[in-house]
Design a protein around this motif. Structure first.
Motif, PDB file in Angstrom:
ATOM      1  N   GLU A   1       0.892  -1.286   0.164  1.00  0.00           N
ATOM      2  CA  GLU A   1      -0.212   0.170  -0.187  1.00  0.00           C
ATOM      3  C   GLU A   1       1.019   1.034   0.053  1.00  0.00           C
ATOM      4  OE1 GLU A   1      -3.429   1.937   2.298  1.00  0.00           O
ATOM      5  OE2 GLU A   1      -2.377   0.766   3.941  1.00  0.00           O
ATOM      6  N   ARG A   2       1.598   1.580   0.452  1.00  0.00           N
ATOM      7  CA  ARG A   2       2.785   2.603   0.746  1.00  0.00           C
ATOM      8  C   ARG A   2       3.639   2.617  -0.495  1.00  0.00           C
ATOM      9  NH1 ARG A   2       4.772   0.929   6.670  1.00  0.00           N
ATOM     10  NH2 ARG A   2       3.091   1.756   8.382  1.00  0.00           N
ATOM     11  N   ARG A   3       3.974   1.276  -1.125  1.00  0.00           N
ATOM     12  CA  ARG A   3       4.384   1.722  -1.930  1.00  0.00           C
ATOM     13  C   ARG A   3       3.834   1.612  -3.548  1.00  0.00           C
ATOM     14  NH1 ARG A   3       5.036  -4.021  -4.960  1.00  0.00           N
ATOM     15  NH2 ARG A   3       2.398  -3.813  -5.332  1.00  0.00           N
ATOM     16  N   ASP A   4       2.727   1.945  -3.235  1.00  0.00           N
ATOM     17  CA  ASP A   4       1.361   1.786  -4.538  1.00  0.00           C
ATOM     18  C   ASP A   4       1.455   3.240  -4.422  1.00  0.00           C
ATOM     19  OD1 ASP A   4       1.669  -0.734  -5.792  1.00  0.00           O
ATOM     20  OD2 ASP A   4      -0.263  -1.029  -4.640  1.00  0.00           O
TER      21      ASP A   4
ATOM     22  N   TYR B   1       9.586   4.967   1.943  1.00  0.00           N
ATOM     23  CA  TYR B   1       8.662   3.942   2.143  1.00  0.00           C
ATOM     24  C   TYR B   1       7.870   3.880   3.495  1.00  0.00           C
ATOM     25  CZ  TYR B   1       8.050   0.905  -0.527  1.00  0.00           C
ATOM     26  OH  TYR B   1       8.530  -0.447  -1.490  1.00  0.00           O
ATOM     27  N   SER B   2       8.787   2.876   4.033  1.00  0.00           N
ATOM     28  CA  SER B   2       9.285   1.187   4.523  1.00  0.00           C
ATOM     29  C   SER B   2       8.146   2.430   5.933  1.00  0.00           C
ATOM     30  CB  SER B   2       9.568   0.890   4.503  1.00  0.00           C
ATOM     31  OG  SER B   2      10.930   1.346   5.794  1.00  0.00           O
TER      32      SER B   2
ATOM     33  N   GLY C   1      10.695  -4.875  -1.161  1.00  0.00           N
ATOM     34  CA  GLY C   1      11.477  -4.227  -0.662  1.00  0.00           C
ATOM     35  C   GLY C   1      10.522  -2.510   0.431  1.00  0.00           C
ATOM     36  N   TRP C   2      11.204  -1.650   0.435  1.00  0.00           N
ATOM     37  CA  TRP C   2      11.490  -0.671   1.388  1.00  0.00           C
ATOM     38  C   TRP C   2      11.476   1.262   0.721  1.00  0.00           C
ATOM     39  CZ3 TRP C   2      14.968  -3.853   2.260  1.00  0.00           C
ATOM     40  CH2 TRP C   2      15.956  -2.946   1.701  1.00  0.00           C
ATOM     41  N   MET C   3      11.881   1.089  -0.623  1.00  0.00           N
ATOM     42  CA  MET C   3      11.868   2.344  -1.242  1.00  0.00           C
ATOM     43  C   MET C   3      11.803   2.306  -2.811  1.00  0.00           C
ATOM     44  SD  MET C   3      16.385   2.061  -1.356  1.00  0.00           S
ATOM     45  CE  MET C   3      16.555   0.659  -2.087  1.00  0.00           C
ATOM     46  N   VAL C   4      11.485   4.107  -3.926  1.00  0.00           N
ATOM     47  CA  VAL C   4      11.763   4.038  -4.680  1.00  0.00           C
ATOM     48  C   VAL C   4      12.964   4.596  -4.933  1.00  0.00           C
ATOM     49  CG1 VAL C   4      10.110   5.018  -6.697  1.00  0.00           C
ATOM     50  CG2 VAL C   4       8.871   3.389  -4.516  1.00  0.00           C
TER      51      VAL C   4
END
Length: 100
Positions: free
Chosen positions: A13-16, A80-81, A33-36
């Motif tokens: 959800e956070r990634r999207d 964004y994690s 993962g946890w980043m873009v």
């Protein structure tokens, strides 16, 4: 198993939301993962300058210089994690103010 499923769903959800907010920017969409990563060099903006400009808009984004050699030096990292969705929803406007 329930906890793991909940964590995965939260990260997705956070990634999207992060990807929605950064739509139109040159980003690498992560499979997990946890980043873009955003390729600010392709925008003609040095990642260190992009990081400073983002911080002026109250967004902490880290340049990748020193994290993986010459290829990584093109990118700005958005983690964004641990960010609540409500805060991620502010990212798009702030990124556009900072980077155009």
């Amino acid at each position: 198993d329930q906890d793991l499923s909940r964590v995965v769903a939260t990260f997705q959800e956070r990634r999207d939301e992060t990807l929605r907010q950064l739509e139109g920017f040159p980003v690498i969409s992560p499979s997990g993962g946890w980043m873009v990563l955003m390729d600010t060099a392709s925008m003609g903006i040095d990642p260190a300058d992009a990081s400073r400009r983002m911080l002026e808009q109250k967004v902490a984004a880290t340049q990748m210089r020193g994290w993986g050699g010459p290829v990584a030096e093109r990118y700005l990292r958005f983690v964004y994690s641990r960010e609540p969705i409500e805060r991620l929803q502010l990212l798009g406007d702030r990124a556009r103010k900072a980077l155009g």
